[in-house]
Design a protein around this motif. Structure first.
Motif, short mmCIF file in Angstrom:
data_model
loop_
_atom_site.label_atom_id
_atom_site.label_comp_id
_atom_site.label_asym_id
_atom_site.label_seq_id
_atom_site.Cartn_x
_atom_site.Cartn_y
_atom_site.Cartn_z
N LEU A 25 0.94 -1.23 -0.18
CA LEU A 25 0.07 0.09 0.07
C LEU A 25 0.87 1.40 0.02
O LEU A 25 0.87 2.04 -0.90
N ASN A 26 1.63 1.43 0.74
CA ASN A 26 2.64 2.70 0.98
C ASN A 26 3.58 2.96 0.00
O ASN A 26 3.88 4.24 -0.31
N TYR A 71 -0.57 3.47 -2.93
CA TYR A 71 -0.83 4.93 -2.52
C TYR A 71 -0.14 5.91 -3.52
O TYR A 71 -0.91 6.96 -3.85
N ASN A 104 -1.62 8.80 -5.84
CA ASN A 104 -1.36 9.99 -5.65
C ASN A 104 -0.93 10.78 -6.76
O ASN A 104 -1.24 11.95 -7.09
N ASP A 113 -8.78 -1.36 2.75
CA ASP A 113 -7.59 -0.48 2.95
C ASP A 113 -7.51 0.51 2.11
O ASP A 113 -7.32 2.06 2.46
N LEU A 114 -7.83 0.31 1.02
CA LEU A 114 -8.00 1.55 -0.38
C LEU A 114 -9.12 2.27 -0.10
O LEU A 114 -9.05 3.55 -0.34
N TYR A 168 -8.09 4.84 2.55
CA TYR A 168 -7.26 5.77 2.11
C TYR A 168 -7.91 6.89 1.20
O TYR A 168 -7.77 8.16 1.17
N GLU A 171 -8.43 10.94 1.68
CA GLU A 171 -7.79 11.79 0.62
C GLU A 171 -8.87 12.29 -0.27
O GLU A 171 -8.81 12.89 -1.31
#
Length: 246
Positions: A26-27, A31, A35, A99-100, A103, A107
């Motif tokens: 994820l990180n 993500y 972004n 998890d998505l 996020y 955001e």
């Protein structure tokens, strides 16, 4: 395939699985792509899907074209250990989707929900609105659109979502993404199988203890005995691994 260090992958029956933890996936990968407005095709593959790639060469091509193939299934982890290239841990597709969504909520990203039955699709979207109020619902449509494929694809394109979750079951969901992803300028695309059923409350996941013990597959079988044919595919996968050393 996206430019991820090949040393962080394990090949099982010609399918290249990313070998990392869910948090790092994820990180360090997902993500940042969100972004940067990049496109990304994710397949969450279990033994049943891998066997399907052995049976259907065209499907194998589709899965191999994915940017990231996630090890969703304890059988994949066992196979990797047998190859002496142990995968860190199973990454359940449902958990990755949640998890998505978390996020996306943080955001204020947009999400499109494609697939499942009409009522389940609507219930899943309603649940997302309740649990993730800052997620922008770019659109949603059930998975029964035979004869309207072009119209639905155009609708999803016009929605211009940051994430597109496709719940058509395998291999249809991966086929849909493969056929359409080139028409998009951005978006993280992920096949999520029966996740809308769980999200909507129509189906329940295994208790945490079962999941922790990697027995979620057994819980599903006990709750849904009609899934026994899928278990045969898992057994075929394990036999291929241990007897033929694929």
């Amino acid at each position: 395939m996206t430019n991820i260090n090949r040393e962080s992958h394990v090949s099982i029956m010609d399918i290249s699985f990313i070998n990392t933890t869910k948090d790092k996936l994820l990180n360090e990968h997902l993500y940042p792509k969100l972004n940067n407005g990049e496109k990304c095709f994710i397949v969450t593959a279990n033994p049943e899907i891998v066997i399907k790639t052995k049976e259907k060469p065209n499907y194998k091509k589709i899965v191999q074209s994915a940017d990231i193939v996630v090890p969703d299934g304890v059988g994949i982890v066992i196979a990797s250990k047998h190859k002496k290239q142990p995968i860190h841990k199973r990454i359940p597709g449902f958990d990755l989707m949640l998890d998505l969504l978390y996020y996306a909520n943080e955001e204020q990203l947009s999400v499109y929900f494609l697939g499942a039955q009409d009522d389940i699709n609507e219930k899943a979207v309603k649940e997302v609105k309740k649990r993730f109020p800052n997620v922008k619902i770019a659109g949603y449509h059930h998975g029964f659109f035979k004869g309207l494929e072009a119209e639905i694809a155009k609708e999803v394109q016009n929605a211009n979502a940051d994430l597109v979750f496709v719940a058509l079951g395998s291999p249809q969901q991966e086929q849909w993404i493969y056929n359409n992803i080139n028409q998009f300028s951005k978006g993280l695309f992920m096949g999520v199988g029966g996740s809308f059923d769980v999200l909507s409350g129509e189906s329940k996941r295994a208790p945490k203890t079962w999941i922790k013990l990697n027995l979620e597959w057994l819980y599903r079988l006990l709750k849904q005995p009609f899934r026994w044919k899928r278990i045969l595919k898992v057994l075929e996968f394990m036999l291929r691994i241990f007897l033929k050393k694929e």
